[in-house]
Motif scaffolding. Structure first.
Motif, PDB file in Angstrom:
ATOM      1  N   ALA A 193       0.784  -1.097   0.052  1.00 38.97           N
ATOM      2  CA  ALA A 193      -0.038   0.013   0.135  1.00 38.97           C
ATOM      3  C   ALA A 193       0.815   1.375   0.019  1.00 38.97           C
ATOM      4  O   ALA A 193       1.975   1.229   0.678  1.00 38.97           O
ATOM      5  CB  ALA A 193      -0.834  -0.011   1.287  1.00 38.97           C
ATOM      6  N   ILE A 194       0.463   2.074  -0.898  1.00 44.53           N
ATOM      7  CA  ILE A 194       1.035   3.463  -0.787  1.00 44.53           C
ATOM      8  C   ILE A 194       0.310   4.792  -0.773  1.00 44.53           C
ATOM      9  O   ILE A 194      -0.945   4.549  -1.419  1.00 44.53           O
ATOM     10  CB  ILE A 194       2.008   3.602  -2.213  1.00 44.53           C
ATOM     11  N   THR A 195       0.616   5.683  -0.044  1.00 38.90           N
ATOM     12  CA  THR A 195      -0.513   6.875  -0.028  1.00 38.90           C
ATOM     13  C   THR A 195       0.400   8.002   0.199  1.00 38.90           C
ATOM     14  O   THR A 195       1.564   7.927   0.577  1.00 38.90           O
ATOM     15  CB  THR A 195      -1.441   6.616   1.168  1.00 38.90           C
ATOM     16  N   GLN A 196      -0.128   9.216  -0.081  1.00 38.43           N
ATOM     17  CA  GLN A 196       0.499  10.368   0.178  1.00 38.43           C
ATOM     18  C   GLN A 196      -0.315  11.375   1.178  1.00 38.43           C
ATOM     19  O   GLN A 196      -1.677  11.576   0.916  1.00 38.43           O
ATOM     20  CB  GLN A 196       0.567  11.242  -1.116  1.00 38.43           C
ATOM     21  N   ASP A 197       0.292  12.069   2.142  1.00 38.13           N
ATOM     22  CA  ASP A 197      -0.579  12.785   2.988  1.00 38.13           C
ATOM     23  C   ASP A 197      -0.503  14.171   2.724  1.00 38.13           C
ATOM     24  O   ASP A 197      -0.110  14.599   1.574  1.00 38.13           O
ATOM     25  CB  ASP A 197       0.146  12.708   4.462  1.00 38.13           C
ATOM     26  N   SER A 198      -1.225  14.963   3.555  1.00 33.47           N
ATOM     27  CA  SER A 198      -1.462  16.421   3.262  1.00 33.47           C
ATOM     28  C   SER A 198      -0.334  17.298   3.093  1.00 33.47           C
ATOM     29  O   SER A 198      -0.327  18.158   2.411  1.00 33.47           O
ATOM     30  CB  SER A 198      -2.211  16.958   4.195  1.00 33.47           C
ATOM     31  N   ARG A 199       0.919  16.658   3.534  1.00 33.35           N
ATOM     32  CA  ARG A 199       2.237  17.278   3.632  1.00 33.35           C
ATOM     33  C   ARG A 199       3.142  17.029   2.411  1.00 33.35           C
ATOM     34  O   ARG A 199       4.197  17.213   2.330  1.00 33.35           O
ATOM     35  CB  ARG A 199       2.813  17.319   4.832  1.00 33.35           C
ATOM     36  N   GLY A 200       2.579  16.132   1.656  1.00 33.86           N
ATOM     37  CA  GLY A 200       3.283  15.548   0.322  1.00 33.86           C
ATOM     38  C   GLY A 200       4.073  14.284   0.625  1.00 33.86           C
ATOM     39  O   GLY A 200       4.734  13.806  -0.370  1.00 33.86           O
ATOM     40  N   MET A 201       4.099  13.668   1.947  1.00 32.49           N
ATOM     41  CA  MET A 201       4.900  12.829   2.239  1.00 32.49           C
ATOM     42  C   MET A 201       4.311  11.464   1.616  1.00 32.49           C
ATOM     43  O   MET A 201       3.378  11.435   1.784  1.00 32.49           O
ATOM     44  CB  MET A 201       5.246  12.777   3.762  1.00 32.49           C
ATOM     45  N   GLN A 203       0.637   0.720  -7.010  1.00 35.97           N
ATOM     46  CA  GLN A 203       1.110   1.823  -7.659  1.00 35.97           C
ATOM     47  C   GLN A 203       0.290   2.988  -7.220  1.00 35.97           C
ATOM     48  O   GLN A 203      -0.564   2.876  -6.924  1.00 35.97           O
ATOM     49  CB  GLN A 203       0.825   1.626  -9.192  1.00 35.97           C
ATOM     50  N   LEU A 204       0.941   4.284  -7.326  1.00 38.73           N
ATOM     51  CA  LEU A 204       0.318   5.439  -6.930  1.00 38.73           C
ATOM     52  C   LEU A 204       0.848   6.709  -7.733  1.00 38.73           C
ATOM     53  O   LEU A 204       1.900   6.683  -8.183  1.00 38.73           O
ATOM     54  CB  LEU A 204       0.720   5.776  -5.482  1.00 38.73           C
ATOM     55  N   THR A 205       0.003   7.463  -8.134  1.00 37.79           N
ATOM     56  CA  THR A 205       0.351   8.761  -8.813  1.00 37.79           C
ATOM     57  C   THR A 205       0.199  10.030  -7.904  1.00 37.79           C
ATOM     58  O   THR A 205      -0.842  10.077  -7.309  1.00 37.79           O
ATOM     59  CB  THR A 205      -0.478   9.214 -10.078  1.00 37.79           C
ATOM     60  N   ASP A 206       1.240  10.547  -7.582  1.00 37.59           N
ATOM     61  CA  ASP A 206       1.372  11.500  -6.220  1.00 37.59           C
ATOM     62  C   ASP A 206       1.009  12.846  -7.006  1.00 37.59           C
ATOM     63  O   ASP A 206       0.526  13.052  -8.308  1.00 37.59           O
ATOM     64  CB  ASP A 206       2.856  11.798  -5.985  1.00 37.59           C
ATOM     65  N   ARG A 207       0.822  13.845  -6.177  1.00 38.03           N
ATOM     66  CA  ARG A 207       0.154  15.086  -6.586  1.00 38.03           C
ATOM     67  C   ARG A 207       0.992  16.008  -7.559  1.00 38.03           C
ATOM     68  O   ARG A 207       0.426  16.719  -8.102  1.00 38.03           O
ATOM     69  CB  ARG A 207      -0.230  15.823  -5.271  1.00 38.03           C
ATOM     70  N   GLY A 245       2.351  14.340 -10.112  1.00 38.92           N
ATOM     71  CA  GLY A 245       2.181  13.489 -11.544  1.00 38.92           C
ATOM     72  C   GLY A 245       3.147  12.539 -11.480  1.00 38.92           C
ATOM     73  O   GLY A 245       3.156  11.943 -12.609  1.00 38.92           O
ATOM     74  N   ASN A 246       4.058  12.151 -10.525  1.00 38.10           N
ATOM     75  CA  ASN A 246       4.880  11.085 -10.633  1.00 38.10           C
ATOM     76  C   ASN A 246       4.109   9.704 -10.300  1.00 38.10           C
ATOM     77  O   ASN A 246       3.202   9.576  -9.476  1.00 38.10           O
ATOM     78  CB  ASN A 246       5.976  11.387  -9.613  1.00 38.10           C
ATOM     79  N   ALA A 247       4.614   8.652 -10.880  1.00 33.15           N
ATOM     80  CA  ALA A 247       3.999   7.488 -10.808  1.00 33.15           C
ATOM     81  C   ALA A 247       5.028   6.735  -9.994  1.00 33.15           C
ATOM     82  O   ALA A 247       6.014   6.469 -10.496  1.00 33.15           O
ATOM     83  CB  ALA A 247       3.754   6.847 -12.312  1.00 33.15           C
ATOM     84  N   TRP A 248       4.542   6.073  -8.960  1.00 31.13           N
ATOM     85  CA  TRP A 248       5.356   5.174  -8.106  1.00 31.13           C
ATOM     86  C   TRP A 248       4.844   3.817  -8.195  1.00 31.13           C
ATOM     87  O   TRP A 248       3.677   3.427  -8.022  1.00 31.13           O
ATOM     88  CB  TRP A 248       5.077   5.985  -6.594  1.00 31.13           C
ATOM     89  N   PHE A 249       5.790   2.855  -8.089  1.00 29.88           N
ATOM     90  CA  PHE A 249       5.496   1.703  -8.217  1.00 29.88           C
ATOM     91  C   PHE A 249       6.256   0.899  -7.091  1.00 29.88           C
ATOM     92  O   PHE A 249       7.476   0.969  -6.828  1.00 29.88           O
ATOM     93  CB  PHE A 249       5.946   0.925  -9.470  1.00 29.88           C
ATOM     94  N   SER A 250       5.695  -0.070  -6.350  1.00 27.77           N
ATOM     95  CA  SER A 250       6.461  -0.988  -5.380  1.00 27.77           C
ATOM     96  C   SER A 250       6.498  -2.237  -6.113  1.00 27.77           C
ATOM     97  O   SER A 250       5.676  -2.919  -6.568  1.00 27.77           O
ATOM     98  CB  SER A 250       5.457  -0.962  -4.170  1.00 27.77           C
ATOM     99  N   THR A 251       7.928  -2.782  -5.739  1.00 28.95           N
ATOM    100  CA  THR A 251       8.266  -4.043  -6.202  1.00 28.95           C
ATOM    101  C   THR A 251       8.554  -4.961  -5.131  1.00 28.95           C
ATOM    102  O   THR A 251       8.636  -4.438  -4.025  1.00 28.95           O
ATOM    103  CB  THR A 251       9.351  -4.304  -7.349  1.00 28.95           C
ATOM    104  N   GLU A 252       8.974  -6.232  -5.147  1.00 30.08           N
ATOM    105  CA  GLU A 252       9.555  -7.067  -4.400  1.00 30.08           C
ATOM    106  C   GLU A 252      10.586  -6.689  -3.770  1.00 30.08           C
ATOM    107  O   GLU A 252      11.250  -7.020  -2.610  1.00 30.08           O
ATOM    108  CB  GLU A 252       9.335  -8.480  -4.756  1.00 30.08           C
ATOM    109  N   ALA A 253      11.447  -5.921  -4.526  1.00 31.44           N
ATOM    110  CA  ALA A 253      12.917  -5.460  -4.350  1.00 31.44           C
ATOM    111  C   ALA A 253      13.058  -4.109  -3.853  1.00 31.44           C
ATOM    112  O   ALA A 253      14.199  -3.704  -3.526  1.00 31.44           O
ATOM    113  CB  ALA A 253      13.825  -6.097  -5.365  1.00 31.44           C
ATOM    114  N   GLY A 254      12.017  -3.326  -4.138  1.00 30.66           N
ATOM    115  CA  GLY A 254      12.329  -1.650  -3.816  1.00 30.66           C
ATOM    116  C   GLY A 254      11.194  -0.942  -4.329  1.00 30.66           C
ATOM    117  O   GLY A 254       9.966  -1.401  -4.464  1.00 30.66           O
TER     118      GLY A 254
END
Length: 1013
Positions: free
Chosen positions: A75-83, A327-331, A333-342
């Motif tokens: 799971a990935i999320t982005q908080d109100s401060r951008g973290m 996967q998550l697209t942040d505010r 516009g970057n696309a983030w992917f989590s894999t088994e190694a990073g």
């Protein structure tokens, strides 16, 4: 006779032989052979269309476990401060774009468990779900835990979501749950949902909630209280997740990654086919611009489903792992992917790069043609296996292979014809034809370094090791000036005044005017650009680029141009000043832009330091700018794009559409250590007494280009101004004292957008006992007492020393007085008595009687004077018994000695006087008393001593003849020091002395001694 005849024949034949020798020069010379004609090729015959370049701005960055990245985050999320927050079996991880931190507590509040299975951020709250059941919500420095007692099952919380009405939902391994107040309620058949495992939510833009479970896909509209199971599409029951598309519809994915599109308003479902994409789909995610991220065994592809012909291509660079977990697209516009190694990030840079699936190219060149065309070359020789072709890229994106190979130099003439040199050939492209000439034999095998055309259309070429050559009408030539012909130039350029500029190594430039005058300039004219790699003119000014930087020519001298931020500008091998007035550079670090306003300031006011915006590998730039050939490395196309060619890439940037990040970062203070011990950095912290050294950690979420994030901070109460931390995210303070401080930090993103509100942390350091105010006051009191004691001791010591010295003086005076009395005065007395016996032995009428009487009178006067001196010596000792007794004793002695009645009176309450003052007053009184008794002829003398509030007054008054007017006006005659001594003694004790003759006669001596004395 024969000799004369032969000589005559030779003379007659000489004009004929001369005529025959001159015949070729007179008009019978053979004409020069015409230059060989060029080989001419029609475009249609030699050009071949190939697969077009792809224009990509994608950038890929991977963080692996060795970089601190979490593995297999679900799971990935982005908080109100951008973290960014990542949840996995190891716990919760926070990421600011630069560093991953594993978090066991938030604002000092511990997580409920380590194994985190879900994380979601809404508003200021961070929601965390756990694999073994339970949910925690962290908000405003506090935490609330929900367990079985609050209605949640002791089974895995797989996802959390909040609908637009503020209701929180939990997807668990045993069903759906809804939070009502502080409790959770199971959602069951009465709500339209069958029991079973649910693993995913989608909250649609219209407020509908989609729940994905083992029993199917359910939807609840915002206006409804019940769920409805979607059906009617084969395989729909196996849908396990969905993503929101840019148009508000939902991309649905089955377990085997078949795709459907759901309209959440009409609840209509339709299939989404990708006939042109044949690879196996491991997972599919929605991209923000409508394209799809598709993970395959071969890697990640970006696919445009609207292009039936196919537009899929893989991402360069290896992913951190083989399988994408979430996967998550942040505010930003970057696309983030989590894999088994990073963790992987895909973002869009500001620079477009040309990509192809063909052979690898290297040492690229680029030249702008007409009608938006761009000519892209590769000079890979003598490398084997690299693409050596020069390509023509049309405005519509078509890529055409040309017959030109390995171009090392190119230029565009005034008539829009293009010239290329490569592989021993010279090419001209004009209209629909290619023309080719072979380089002369004398330069065979040498590469052409640079080319330019003059006003007549003649082509000038600089050939490595062969100097300058010219080419016109198929004829090769050399410049008439030997200095110009012999030396090889690195760069050539023709300016608007039809001058030719030649750039050489080591700050050397030659300027050939249109009328053939050559001028050589360099360091003497201020040039400091090093090896001259690029020359470009615009209007009346000329820009010079070199391996040491940039300069411009104002007509008389060169002036260097520097970055106002202090960054180096080196290896400048490409220069473009576009129609908007901006100056673009291509150098060792990438592309550089100087704004039109700054360019104008340079030209008009001679400014030498300007702000330069950099575009490097962080913006999508690849390779390095050529420092020798091929050139040029920078050009402007007719559509205004700035094109660059590097060692391995060709790309472009649109100056009119440079994306900037408008999001203001939110700074955060993440840690505090005092004397090496960590403390909770949450609002305010009180540090132990004696703390002197602290370290503070801070950050801000800048996710696209975190390398350019900047910080500044200050510690109020310790300093006033802000400190520029640059990219550093730590602050250190030493030698701190007790007190209250406030640490403040500001942050900016990659485009210089600064936060307006600082993050703050109040720090209070308690004082030790020795740092308290009471201790300081006690120390001050002790010092004061010690100082007072030392002062008293010093005064007593000084007083004792003075008293000892005074006693020594008094003892010495007494000894002298005793000696005078016992020896000198007794001897004088004996002498008088002897003269008296002698007198009695002389007849009464003897004349000697009068002389002896006179001598005896003189002896009596000497004896009286001696006694007076003895009295004066002893008066200091007597004065210490008290002023009035001393005066009474002196009056009695004078009265006895002179036969005069002396009366002493005292008025007022006696005031003790210092010994030194009393001695001087006593001495003045004695002098006045003896003067009155000896000189006044008065029958009586009065001594009056009066004590008043303002001081002590002494009066000595006689009723005699009175002091002489001459003495009163001018003092005693020379040799008499009585009156002068009285005045000196009065001055020593700050007293006033007045000597006068009263109206009733006699003399009055009045002495006033103020109490201040």
């Amino acid at each position: 006779m024969l000799h004369i005849t032969l000589r005559a024949l030779r003379l007659a034949a000489r004009p004929v032989l001369l005529l025959l020798a001159l015949a070729p020069a007179i008009g019978h010379s053979a004409p020069a052979p015409p230059p060989p004609p060029p080989q001419v090729f029609e475009r249609s015959q030699v050009e071949v269309q190939v697969a077009p370049y792809r224009h990509s701005t994608l950038q890929h960055v991977a963080w692996r476990q060795r970089d601190g990245a979490p593995s297999a985050a679900i799971a990935i999320t982005q908080d109100s401060r951008g973290m960014l927050w990542f949840a996995n079996y190891e716990g919760l991880h926070r990421f600011d774009g630069a560093r991953f931190d594993r978090v066991d507590a938030i604002d000092g509040n511990k997580l409920l468990a380590i194994d985190v299975s879900a994380v979601a951020a809404y508003g200021e709250a961070l929601w965390v779900g756990y694999r073994f059941g339970g949910v925690s919500v962290f908000e405003h420095g506090a935490v609330t835990h929900y367990r079985e007692a609050q209605g949640l099952p002791a089974r895995t919380t797989q996802e959390l979501a909040r609908t637009q009405d503020g209701v929180m939902w939990a997807a668990t391994f045993v069903g759906l749950f809804r939070r009502d107040g502080q409790r959770w309620t199971a959602v069951g058949p009465s709500d339209g949902v069958e029991r079973g495992s649910f693993n995913h939510f989608t909250v649609a833009p219209n407020g509908a909630l989609l729940a994905y479970g083992d029993s199917g896909l359910y939807i609840k509209q915002a206006v409804s209280q019940r769920f409805r199971r979607l059906s009617g599409i084969p395989g729909l029951q196996s849908i396990d997740s969905g993503d929101i598309r840019p148009d508000g519809t939902i991309l649905l994915k089955t377990a085997d990654r078949e795709l459907f599109v759901l309209d959440p308003v009409t609840e209509v479902v339709r299939p989404l086919a990708l006939p042109h994409f044949k690879q196996q789909r491991l997972d599919v995610y929605q991209e923000k611009q409508g394209r799809l991220w598709i993970m395959t065994p071969q890697g990640l592809y970006l696919v445009d489903p609207s292009h039936a012909t196919g537009s899929a291509y893989s991402i360069e660079g290896g992913f951190s792992g083989r399988n994408v977990h979430t996967q998550l697209t942040d505010r930003e516009g970057n696309a983030w992917f989590s894999t088994e190694a990073g963790v992987d990030r895909l973002s869009h840079g500001r620079i477009n790069t040309l990509e192809s699936d063909g052979a690898q190219a290297m040492y690229m060149s680029v030249l702008a043609g007409t009608d938006g065309e761009i000519w892209v070359g590769s000079n890979a020789a003598p490398m084997i296996g690299y693409d050596e072709t020069l390509y023509r890229v049309s405005k519509d994106g078509n890529r055409i292979a040309t017959p030109v190979r390995n171009p090392t130099a190119s230029t565009r003439a005034a008539d829009d014809s293009l010239w290329f040199a490569g592989s021993g050939m010279l090419w001209q492209v004009q209209g629909a034809q290619y023309r080719r000439w072979t380089l002369p034999a004398e330069v065979s095998g040498a590469a052409v370094q640079a080319m330019a055309t003059d006003a007549s259309g003649k082509l000038w070429l600089s050939i490595i090791g062969k100097g300058i050559h010219t080419f016109s009408g198929g004829v090769w030539g050399r410049p008439a000036l030997p200095k110009l012909a012999a030396r090889t130039a690195i760069s050539l350029h023709r300016d608007v005044q039809d001058r030719l500029w030649f750039g050489y190594p080591e700050n050397a430039v030659a300027i050939l005017s249109a009328d053939g005058v050559l001028r050589q300039v360099g360091t003497a004219e201020g040039l400091a650009a090093g090896n001259i790699l690029a020359i470009k003119s615009h209007g009346g000014h000329v820009w010079i680029g070199g391996d040491h930087g940039l300069a411009w020519w104002n007509g008389e001298r060169f002036r260097s141009l520097r970055d106002a931020d202090g960054a180096d500008t080196v290896g400048v091998s490409g220069i473009v000043e576009n129609a908007a007035g901006e100056l673009w550079l291509h150098g060792a670090g990438g592309l550089t832009q100087i704004a039109a306003s700054d360019v104008a300031a340079v030209i008009e006011h001679g400014v030498q330091s300007v702000r330069m915006e950099r575009f490097n590998h962080l913006d999508g730039y690849g390779g390095v700018a050529a420092q020798l050939r091929p050139i040029p490395t920078l050009t402007e196309s007719s559509d205004g794009h700035i094109w660059y060619a590097s060692s391995a890439y060709v790309g472009w940037i649109d100056p009119r559409n440079i994306t900037h990040n408008p999001l203001m970062p939110t700074p955060q203070i993440t840690g505090l250590r005092a004397e090496g011990r960590p403390h909770l950095a949450n609002g305010a912290v009180r540090l132990p007494a004696g703390t002197e050294n602290i370290e503070l950690d801070f950050t801000a979420a800048v996710l696209t280009i975190p390398e350019r994030a900047r910080f500044r901070y200050r510690l109020a109460g310790f300093e006033d101004g802000w400190r520029d931390a640059g990219t550093r995210r730590q602050a250190f303070y030493t030698n701190m004292g007790p007190g209250d401080y406030r640490f403040e930090v500001l942050a900016s993103n990659e485009d210089g957008v600064w936060s307006t509100q600082p993050a703050t942390l109040d720090v209070s350091i308690a004082p030790t006992f020795v740092q308290t105010l009471w201790f300081k006051l006690l120390c001050a009191l002790v010092l004061a007492l010690a100082g007072y004691g030392l002062f008293r001791w010093r005064v007593q010591l000084a007083t004792a020393r003075v008293a000892e010295r005074m006693q020594e003086r008094l003892d010495e005076r007494t000894r002298i007085a005793r000696t005078l009395h016992d020896s000198f005065l007794q001897s004088v007395q004996a002498l008088i008595m002897r003269f008296d016996r002698i007198k009695r032995g002389i007849a009464a009428d003897d004349p000697l009687q009068r002389e002896i009487d006179s001598a005896l009178d003189t002896a009596d006067a000497v004896l009286l004077e001696g006694r007076e001196q003895v009295w004066a010596l002893r008066s200091g000792d007597e004065a210490q018994t008290g002023l009035q007794p001393a005066l009474e004793e002196a009056a009695a002695a004078c009265g006895q000695q002179y036969g005069i009645a002396v009366r002493v009176e005292q008025n007022g309450l006696p005031v003790p006087l210092p010994d030194s003052v009393q001695r001087e007053v006593h001495a003045i009184a004695l002098e006045a008393l003896h003067n009155a008794c000896r000189h006044s002829g008065a029958a009586s003398v009065q001594v009056a001593l009066r004590y008043a509030k303002d001081g002590v007054e002494l009066r000595v008054l006689d009723g005699g003849c009175g002091i002489d007017d001459q003495v009163l006006a001018h003092g005693a005659p020379h040799g008499h020091w009585g009156l002068a001594g009285m005045r000196e003694r009065a001055h020593l004790i700050n007293a006033s002395l007045r000597i006068s003759r009263p109206a009733g006669g006699g003399t009055e001596v009045r002495l006033h001694v103020p109490l201040s004395s």
